[in-house]
Design a protein around this motif. Structure first.
Motif, PDB file in Angstrom:
ATOM      1  N   LEU A   1       0.817  -1.213   0.000  1.00 55.07           N
ATOM      2  CA  LEU A   1       0.000   0.000   0.000  1.00 55.07           C
ATOM      3  C   LEU A   1       0.851   1.263   0.000  1.00 55.07           C
ATOM      4  O   LEU A   1       0.502   2.266  -0.632  1.00 55.07           O
ATOM      5  CB  LEU A   1      -0.924  -0.004   1.223  1.00 55.07           C
ATOM      6  N   LEU A   2       1.993   1.219   0.694  1.00 55.18           N
ATOM      7  CA  LEU A   2       2.820   2.422   0.841  1.00 55.18           C
ATOM      8  C   LEU A   2       3.694   2.682  -0.378  1.00 55.18           C
ATOM      9  O   LEU A   2       3.861   3.829  -0.798  1.00 55.18           O
ATOM     10  CB  LEU A   2       3.692   2.294   2.090  1.00 55.18           C
ATOM     11  N   GLN A   3       4.303   1.622  -0.938  1.00 57.29           N
ATOM     12  CA  GLN A   3       5.274   1.840  -2.012  1.00 57.29           C
ATOM     13  C   GLN A   3       4.997   1.024  -3.264  1.00 57.29           C
ATOM     14  O   GLN A   3       5.792   1.040  -4.203  1.00 57.29           O
ATOM     15  CB  GLN A   3       6.683   1.533  -1.506  1.00 57.29           C
ATOM     16  N   GLY A   4       3.885   0.301  -3.288  1.00 56.16           N
ATOM     17  CA  GLY A   4       3.510  -0.420  -4.498  1.00 56.16           C
ATOM     18  C   GLY A   4       4.228  -1.724  -4.733  1.00 56.16           C
ATOM     19  O   GLY A   4       4.139  -2.317  -5.813  1.00 56.16           O
ATOM     20  N   SER A   5       4.955  -2.221  -3.744  1.00 57.35           N
ATOM     21  CA  SER A   5       5.637  -3.515  -3.846  1.00 57.35           C
ATOM     22  C   SER A   5       5.707  -4.129  -2.436  1.00 57.35           C
ATOM     23  O   SER A   5       5.591  -3.410  -1.440  1.00 57.35           O
ATOM     24  CB  SER A   5       7.051  -3.332  -4.419  1.00 57.35           C
ATOM     25  N   PRO A   6       5.828  -5.461  -2.333  1.00 56.68           N
ATOM     26  CA  PRO A   6       6.052  -6.424  -3.411  1.00 56.68           C
ATOM     27  C   PRO A   6       4.734  -6.940  -4.006  1.00 56.68           C
ATOM     28  O   PRO A   6       3.758  -7.118  -3.302  1.00 56.68           O
ATOM     29  CB  PRO A   6       6.786  -7.557  -2.684  1.00 56.68           C
ATOM     30  N   LYS A   7       4.767  -7.194  -5.306  1.00 59.23           N
ATOM     31  CA  LYS A   7       3.617  -7.810  -5.963  1.00 59.23           C
ATOM     32  C   LYS A   7       3.569  -9.307  -5.655  1.00 59.23           C
ATOM     33  O   LYS A   7       2.508  -9.890  -5.459  1.00 59.23           O
ATOM     34  CB  LYS A   7       3.685  -7.585  -7.478  1.00 59.23           C
ATOM     35  N   GLU A   8       4.767  -9.914  -5.665  1.00 62.42           N
ATOM     36  CA  GLU A   8       4.889 -11.323  -5.321  1.00 62.42           C
ATOM     37  C   GLU A   8       5.839 -11.444  -4.136  1.00 62.42           C
ATOM     38  O   GLU A   8       6.750 -10.630  -3.969  1.00 62.42           O
ATOM     39  CB  GLU A   8       5.447 -12.127  -6.504  1.00 62.42           C
TER      40      GLU A   8
END
Length: 646
Positions: free
Chosen positions: A84-91
């Motif tokens: 939510l804060l930095q857009g990662s990790p996706k996996e």
């Protein structure tokens, strides 16, 4: 306890060394991620289960996992927050999941251990004592099994952290309840909030490891029972068992300091606690309701699950394995000998042979185990070894663990080896338990005479008033004589001098020691004495710690160094502070030195902790190097690197 020393460069260095040395956790994680890029051993199961949760497959469960899913939920929360804060990790892979363990080890664990020590020691980290507390925090975080698994994706570190958190809130809850009784219930809402928080964290602790029930419910509940009994009893001065039983039903408790106790005192304290608890049963039950609720929740889980463990039930069936309580003592000594060695030397070596910088005046105390104690305990240990030694199939089937080599030495070379080592178990157990009292300095008991009544103090007050009037008359006569000898310039000057002298006389009233003032003095002295007594480790604490440790260990047939981590941590946070050696204490009393001696005093006072830090760093370096760079292959699994580990 050593006398407080001024803040110096050395104590400041000890305080700021903590975050600097904890950077080794980051180095350890980086090395593990660089060399061991794939999940290793149990990580295979943990990583796969965490990835299933990350994919929102909440009903998937690997049947080979034995512990509850607290670790995976923790990782999900942290990774979701970062997303939510930095857009990662996706996996999430093994690197990201190991990082969630590091967050607990490098940031949260030191902070919560420091908080717990502040609560237990009633000392803030703003004085020279703060350096000692911070050094203790550092050494606990560097404890080799704890440090090692901080770089891998295992459940042990979070299991320790949540027990510490529960202990913090249970201690706050107990302190608030005691204060609430003092101030008449003004803190009722605050204490209720802390009780609810402890209850919630206690239940969460079971989601990380099942054996946490023994620490959250048995250990902390037992301490609450002792606190409740002590608040409603006075100290029992009798020493005979029958007298102790009788007095325990009459609001007295026999509970000596560890520093003053013999083996028989442990049995007498057990009797006293049992009888006192029976005499105050409704009050006792009311004080441990939160602990009973947690215990009931655990019982409901076992009934629903049909077993304590979740998976691999055929290899982790509950059994009685008493020798676990023998293996733990060499384990403690192997890691903590720097804290115990100097004290043991002081006990067993006469003072005339001791170097002055290592003399703590402990050799004058009777703390070495007697022959009767050895004759009573050693046969029980031999019986446990003979009838109850269990070698789990996993133990001698996996040469990647250090326990494999220990048990091969005990069981494969000669049948007599496991019996010959029993005296070592006994001596190690004595040293570990006696360390609770080696550096404790019992506070002298202050006895007060009965408070005087108003009738008793009335004659004294009349006599004081008469004496005050006589002094006032005598002062007036002296003023007249002085006035007759000197020629006053004006009446105004004479009057002003007389008024000034009267004002000075009024500013020096005679204070009468009233019963109210004397009662306040006595209450203050008793409060300081009770605070000092709380810092001393008593037999009741050792009994409760032993009970929780026993329950958490003897139900496990598999011997794992990881299982001993929580007992060691709770033993370590309750160890008393090492005193200043006698030679430096004498110098401090005589005069303040120029700077060389205080530095030497601080070095030798902190020497056991310094040695402990160095020892832990050596172990971590050796075991870490062996894990990373001394891999080997099994013939049945060519091409796969096997690694040494705890």
């Amino acid at each position: 306890m050593s006398s407080p020393q001024p803040e110096t460069g050395l104590t400041l260095a000890g305080r700021y060394l903590v975050p600097f040395v904890l950077l080794s956790l980051l180095l350890w994680r980086k090395l593990v991620n660089d060399v061991v890029q794939e999940p290793y051993l149990d990580e295979v199961f943990h990583v796969g289960q965490a990835q299933a949760y990350w994919g929102n497959d909440w009903f998937h469960w690997d049947p080979k996992i034995t512990t509850p899913p607290g670790l995976y939920v923790w990782s999900y929360i942290l990774c979701a927050g970062l997303l939510l804060l930095q857009g990662s990790p996706k996996e999430v892979g093994v690197t990201e999941l190991r990082s969630t363990n590091l967050a607990a080890a490098g940031f949260i664990l030191p902070w919560r251990i420091q908080t717990l020590l502040d609560l237990l020691r009633k000392e803030r980290n703003t004085r020279a004592s703060g350096a000692w507390l911070s050094h203790t925090v550092l050494n606990i975080c560097l404890f080799p099994p704890l440090f090692f698994f901080s770089g891998l994706y295992y459940t042990d570190l979070l299991a320790v952290l949540v027990v510490i958190e529960a202990y913090i809130w249970d201690t706050k809850r107990s302190d608030s309840n005691g204060l609430k009784k003092t101030v008449g219930g003004a803190l009722r809402g605050h204490a209720s909030l802390q009780t609810f928080t402890f209850l919630a964290i206690g239940c969460i602790a079971l989601v990380f490891r099942q054996t946490n029930i023994f620490w959250v419910s048995v250990f902390m509940g037992g301490l609450e029972v002792v606190r409740t009994i002590r608040q409603n009893t006075k100290s029992c001065e009798n020493t005979g068992p029958l007298d102790i039983i009788s007095k325990s039903f009459q609001a007295e408790l026999y509970d000596p300091l560890v520093a003053e106790a013999s083996l028989f005192d442990y049995f007498k304290t057990s009797l006293s606690l049992a009888c006192a608890a029976l005499s105050q049963l409704p009050l006792i039950v009311a004080s441990i309701i939160p602990h009973l609720i947690i215990l009931a929740a655990f019982g409901a889980f076992v009934l629903w699950n049909g077993s304590v463990v979740l998976g691999h039930k055929e290899f982790h069936t509950a059994s009685i394995h008493i020798p676990q309580m023998l293996y733990i003592w060499p384990y403690f000594i192997f890691f903590s000998w720097p804290l115990i060695l100097i004290a043991v030397i002081n006990v067993i070596i006469p003072r005339r042979f001791l170097p002055k910088v290592f003399d703590y005046r402990l050799s004058n105390h009777r703390r070495f185990p007697g022959i009767l104690t050895a004759l009573a305990v050693t046969p029980l240990m031999l019986a446990a070894v003979h009838f109850n030694t269990i070698v789990h199939p996993f133990t001698l089937a996996d040469n990647r663990h250090y326990v494999f080599y220990v048990f091969r030495l005990l069981t494969r070379h000669h049948p007599a080896v496991k019996y010959a080592i029993v005296p070592i178990y006994f001596l190690c157990a004595w040293a570990v338990l006696a360390s609770f009292g080696f550096f404790s300095t019992p506070a002298p008991k202050v006895k007060f005479a009965p408070l005087p009544t108003e009738q008793d103090t009335a004659p004294a007050q009349l006599e004081s008033e008469k004496l005050s009037k006589r002094k006032e008359k005598e002062a007036k006569r002296q003023q007249k004589k002085q006035a007759s000898k000197q020629q006053p310039t004006t009446k105004k000057t004479t009057k002003s001098i007389t008024a000034k002298e009267k004002e000075q006389q009024q500013q020096q009233p005679t204070q009468v020691l009233t019963p109210e003032l004397l009662a306040k003095i006595q209450a203050h002295v008793l409060q300081r004495q009770q605070q000092r007594d709380q810092e001393q480790i008593r037999v009741s604490f050792v009994l409760i710690w032993l009970a929780a440790t026993t329950l958490s260990l003897i139900t496990a047939p598999l011997v794992e160094p990881r299982y001993f981590i929580i007992p060691w941590v709770l033993w370590r946070v309750h160890l008393p502070r090492q005193q200043t050696p006698e030679v430096f204490r004498r110098q401090q009393q005589q005069s303040e030195s120029s700077g060389v001696e205080p530095f030497k005093a601080q070095i030798f006072t902190a020497l056991p902790q310094i040695m402990e830090t160095v020892w832990f760093l050596i172990i971590n370096a050796v075991t870490g190097y062996a894990f990373l760079y001394k891999g080997f292959e099994w013939p049945q699994e060519p091409g796969m690197v096997q690694r040494f580990m705890w």
